[in-house]
Design a protein around this motif. Structure first.
Motif, short mmCIF file in Angstrom:
data_model
loop_
_atom_site.label_atom_id
_atom_site.label_comp_id
_atom_site.label_asym_id
_atom_site.label_seq_id
_atom_site.Cartn_x
_atom_site.Cartn_y
_atom_site.Cartn_z
N SER A 266 76.54 30.90 72.83
CA SER A 266 76.90 31.75 71.71
C SER A 266 76.50 31.20 70.35
O SER A 266 76.70 31.85 69.34
N ARG B 93 92.10 39.35 63.11
CA ARG B 93 91.61 38.19 63.86
C ARG B 93 90.74 37.31 62.95
O ARG B 93 90.87 36.09 62.93
N LEU B 94 89.86 37.95 62.16
CA LEU B 94 88.98 37.21 61.26
C LEU B 94 89.75 36.55 60.12
O LEU B 94 89.40 35.46 59.68
N MET C 228 91.01 33.37 61.33
CA MET C 228 89.93 32.39 61.46
C MET C 228 89.52 31.79 60.11
O MET C 228 88.75 30.84 60.07
N THR D 186 81.86 42.77 69.14
CA THR D 186 81.62 41.35 68.97
C THR D 186 81.58 41.03 67.48
O THR D 186 81.39 41.91 66.65
N THR E 238 78.68 33.39 67.86
CA THR E 238 79.61 34.42 68.28
C THR E 238 81.01 33.83 68.21
O THR E 238 81.30 32.83 68.87
N VAL E 239 81.86 34.45 67.39
CA VAL E 239 83.23 33.96 67.25
C VAL E 239 84.23 34.87 67.96
O VAL E 239 85.41 34.53 68.09
N TYR E 240 83.75 36.02 68.43
CA TYR E 240 84.60 36.91 69.22
C TYR E 240 83.73 37.88 70.01
O TYR E 240 82.72 38.38 69.50
N VAL E 241 84.10 38.14 71.24
CA VAL E 241 83.56 39.25 72.02
C VAL E 241 84.70 39.73 72.91
O VAL E 241 85.43 38.92 73.50
N ASP E 242 84.89 41.06 72.96
CA ASP E 242 85.99 41.57 73.79
C ASP E 242 85.61 41.49 75.26
O ASP E 242 84.43 41.37 75.60
N LEU F 83 90.30 43.55 64.42
CA LEU F 83 89.24 42.55 64.22
C LEU F 83 89.37 41.89 62.86
O LEU F 83 89.19 40.67 62.74
N VAL G 91 82.79 31.32 70.96
CA VAL G 91 83.33 31.73 72.26
C VAL G 91 82.18 31.81 73.25
O VAL G 91 81.02 31.98 72.86
#
Length: 195
Positions: free
Chosen positions: A109, A165-166, A169, A135, A125-129, A162, A38
């Motif tokens: 990222s 979400r993971l 993925m 993150t 980085t696969v996620y950051v709010d 989270l 991301v």
């Protein structure tokens, strides 16, 4: 260099040279789906991030109060300081500073980290709010992953969201353990054993 970082470095070198680091089979149906990094605003992303949970490299399990401190350098590279207290809160904070190079492009990222030339590994980085409070960083093969937060605690609801979400993925979320950030967490279910 202390034993924590020497162990992590040796693990990375063995993995890079031999490709034979043991990692349990990921049975997630999305395990083979590629990770999509991301976009991050690098200046906003810098600072101290506490490790809330991880699928750790080698000796990370023996550390409490683990965190990463990222500092953007004038040359565009990033000082990536990995800090923690080995075996307990009564120990001094120790760590190692790596230099990370963000890949060119608008996302910023995907970082190439070179612990010792010629070896390097990639962390993305696969996620950051949206508020840059939480993150998730991971290696592209999904073998190692870190859930980080600006504060040393995270609500159960945010942590579960989270993990969900993971899972989507393709991560094996059964391999995650929480990192001890407070003395009362030592020995609690779901946390790494501190020896």
């Amino acid at each position: 260099m202390n034993r924590f970082f020497r162990g992590a470095l040796l693990s990375l070198l063995a993995w890079a040279v031999c490709g034979c680091t043991y990692v349990p089979i990921n049975r997630n149906p999305h395990a083979d789906d590629p990770l999509a990094p991301v976009a991050v605003d690098l200046p906003r992303y810098m600072g101290r991030w506490f490790v809330i949970a991880n699928v750790p490299m080698v000796d990370e399990r023996d550390y409490v109060a683990s965190c990463a401190v990222w500092t953007l350098r004038d040359d565009g590279r990033i000082e990536d300081a990995v800090m923690g207290r080995k075996h307990g809160f009564n120990q001094p904070e120790t760590g190692t500073v790596f230099i990370a190079k963000p890949e060119q492009g608008p996302r910023n990222s995907v970082w190439r980290v070179r612990p010792i030339w010629p070896f390097e590994f990639i962390v993305m980085t696969v996620y950051v709010d949206p508020d840059y409070e939480y993150t998730v960083r991971a290696t592209p093969d999904k073998d190692f992953v870190w859930i980080l937060a600006r504060r040393p605690e995270m609500s159960v609801a945010v942590y579960q969201s989270l993990l969900e979400r993971l899972d989507l993925m393709g991560f094996d979320t059964s391999r995650f353990n929480k990192v001890v950030q407070f003395p009362e967490q030592i020995g609690q279910p779901g946390f790494h054993d501190v020896r």
